[in-house]
Design an enzyme around this catalytic site. Sequence first.
Site, PDB file in Angstrom:
ATOM      1  N   ASP A  15       5.435  -3.846  10.083  1.00 31.61           N
ATOM      2  CA  ASP A  15       6.105  -3.775   9.070  1.00 31.61           C
ATOM      3  C   ASP A  15       7.688  -3.593   8.776  1.00 31.61           C
ATOM      4  OD1 ASP A  15       6.024  -2.892   6.509  1.00 31.61           O
ATOM      5  OD2 ASP A  15       5.979  -1.180   6.417  1.00 31.61           O
ATOM      6  N   GLN A  26      -3.164  -0.175   1.501  1.00 32.16           N
ATOM      7  CA  GLN A  26      -3.348  -0.937   1.740  1.00 32.16           C
ATOM      8  C   GLN A  26      -4.356  -1.015   3.257  1.00 32.16           C
ATOM      9  OE1 GLN A  26      -0.666  -3.443   2.063  1.00 32.16           O
ATOM     10  NE2 GLN A  26      -1.827  -3.775   3.108  1.00 32.16           N
ATOM     11  N   ARG A  82       3.319   4.457  -8.140  1.00 28.88           N
ATOM     12  CA  ARG A  82       4.123   4.649  -7.228  1.00 28.88           C
ATOM     13  C   ARG A  82       5.590   3.938  -7.290  1.00 28.88           C
ATOM     14  NH1 ARG A  82       5.204  -1.435  -3.821  1.00 28.88           N
ATOM     15  NH2 ARG A  82       2.697  -0.952  -2.864  1.00 28.88           N
ATOM     16  N   CYS A 137       1.920  -6.120   5.567  1.00 26.93           N
ATOM     17  CA  CYS A 137       1.165  -5.800   5.292  1.00 26.93           C
ATOM     18  C   CYS A 137       2.162  -6.053   4.150  1.00 26.93           C
ATOM     19  CB  CYS A 137       1.732  -4.071   4.821  1.00 26.93           C
ATOM     20  SG  CYS A 137       2.774  -3.547   4.996  1.00 26.93           S
ATOM     21  N   HIS A 175       0.362   5.164   2.772  1.00 22.48           N
ATOM     22  CA  HIS A 175       0.000   3.435   1.072  1.00 22.48           C
ATOM     23  C   HIS A 175      -1.493   3.410   1.562  1.00 22.48           C
ATOM     24  CE1 HIS A 175       0.138   0.030  -0.608  1.00 22.48           C
ATOM     25  NE2 HIS A 175       1.076  -0.611  -0.258  1.00 22.48           N
ATOM     26  N   ARG A 215      -6.731  -6.615  -0.288  1.00 20.87           N
ATOM     27  CA  ARG A 215      -6.153  -5.930  -1.434  1.00 20.87           C
ATOM     28  C   ARG A 215      -6.951  -5.823  -2.487  1.00 20.87           C
ATOM     29  NH1 ARG A 215      -0.670  -3.313  -1.289  1.00 20.87           N
ATOM     30  NH2 ARG A 215      -1.390  -2.211  -2.972  1.00 20.87           N
TER      31      ARG A 215
HETATM   32  N1  NVA Z   1       6.581   0.138   4.218  1.00 19.07           N
HETATM   33  C1  NVA Z   1       7.042  -0.095   3.203  1.00 19.07           C
HETATM   34  C2  NVA Z   1       5.685  -1.150   2.573  1.00 19.07           C
HETATM   35  C3  NVA Z   1       5.688  -1.706   2.205  1.00 19.07           C
HETATM   36  C4  NVA Z   1       4.603  -2.318   1.268  1.00 19.07           C
HETATM   37  C5  NVA Z   1       7.825  -0.110   1.839  1.00 19.07           C
HETATM   38  O1  NVA Z   1       7.475   1.534   2.245  1.00 19.07           O
HETATM   39  O2  NVA Z   1       8.415   0.182   2.187  1.00 19.07           O
HETATM   40  N1   CP Z   2       2.219  -4.307   0.318  1.00 23.87           N
HETATM   41  C1   CP Z   2       2.297  -3.865  -0.720  1.00 23.87           C
HETATM   42  O1   CP Z   2       2.086  -3.065  -1.051  1.00 23.87           O
HETATM   43  O2   CP Z   2       2.919  -5.076  -1.325  1.00 23.87           O
HETATM   44  P1   CP Z   2       3.777  -5.433  -2.359  1.00 23.87           P
HETATM   45  O3   CP Z   2       5.446  -4.028  -2.069  1.00 23.87           O
HETATM   46  O4   CP Z   2       4.598  -6.589  -3.220  1.00 23.87           O
HETATM   47  O5   CP Z   2       2.965  -4.342  -3.143  1.00 23.87           O
END
Ligand code: NVA
Ligand code: CP
Length: 292
Positions: free
Chosen positions: A210, A131, A101, A251, A128, A279
């Site tokens: 989101d 997800q 990540r 999400c 992502h 997930r």
């Molecule tokens: N769009 C959000 C998703 C979090 C799971 C982000 O990238 O922070």
């Molecule tokens: N939805 C998701 O990826 O959550 P986190 O950022 O908590 O991993």
Amino acid sequence: MRPTDCLTGEELDAEQLHELIDRAAHLKASPHASAALAGRTVALIFQRHSTRTRVSFEVGIHELGGHPMVLRTEDTQLARGESIRDTAHVLSRHVAAIGIRTGPDELVAELAEHATVPVINMLTELHHPCQAFADLLTLRESFGHLEGLKLAYVGDGNNVARSLAIIGARAGLTVAVAAPDGYQLEPVAGAQLTDDPYEAVRDANAVYTDVWVSMNDSPDSAAARMQALRPYQLSDELLAAAAPGAIALHCLPAHPGEEITESVLYGERQRIWDQAENRRHAQKALLELLCA
Ligand code: NVA
Ligand code: CP
């Protein structure tokens, strides 16, 4: 051909995608049915915050008989300037797969280029995929099938929106994305783009949103984002304009009162906590596919 990595989800063709969702449903029903990672370790590199991704990967790898090794960047030599290329070479000598990540998608591509084990994108600025896999499982559980469903995403055209558009279209869904000027996705094959949230949700079986400020967005952009995205809130009123029986998806993490109202987040039509659980099941199926 079996995919070697999962950077965007496009590595899986439509048939593999459907098989992945079938397998995820099977593993949800029988969580200990597979020992695909017995005696093996998966490295999980976190350069950004996470709750769901970390927990679902750790528990899922454990359920597959493997050992999840969480690497927080600041504890590794990456924080002192060691290259992603050298990190790829070293990790590949020890682990069965690497999840990451981070921010830049280029960094994940570089990791995959130099690793000799599968690399999984656990969220980047642009994608992502894990997800979206879980969300397909949630949709299939809710409606019994995927083909012919319409998914409307309202809000910021971000990583989650992009992965839903790409992977949803590949799975046979109609995906409509409503976002204001400046926050919309680039054209994605098979996805309908609009700036009108009510047009997007018309006949939709699921309405998804989101956060308005993602973890890879500059905090300086927050005020402008809030203002531009305000008309795109997932509310009871917007949900009522979707198809009868439409479900609400997010999400997480959520900001009630911003992109979603509290009444939708905790209401009868949400399947949001199922998404969070799914997930784990979807990622187990992905790990099986990549590491077999
Ligand atoms: N769009 C959000 C998703 C979090 C799971 C982000 O990238 O922070
Ligand atoms: N939805 C998701 O990826 O959550 P986190 O950022 O908590 O991993």
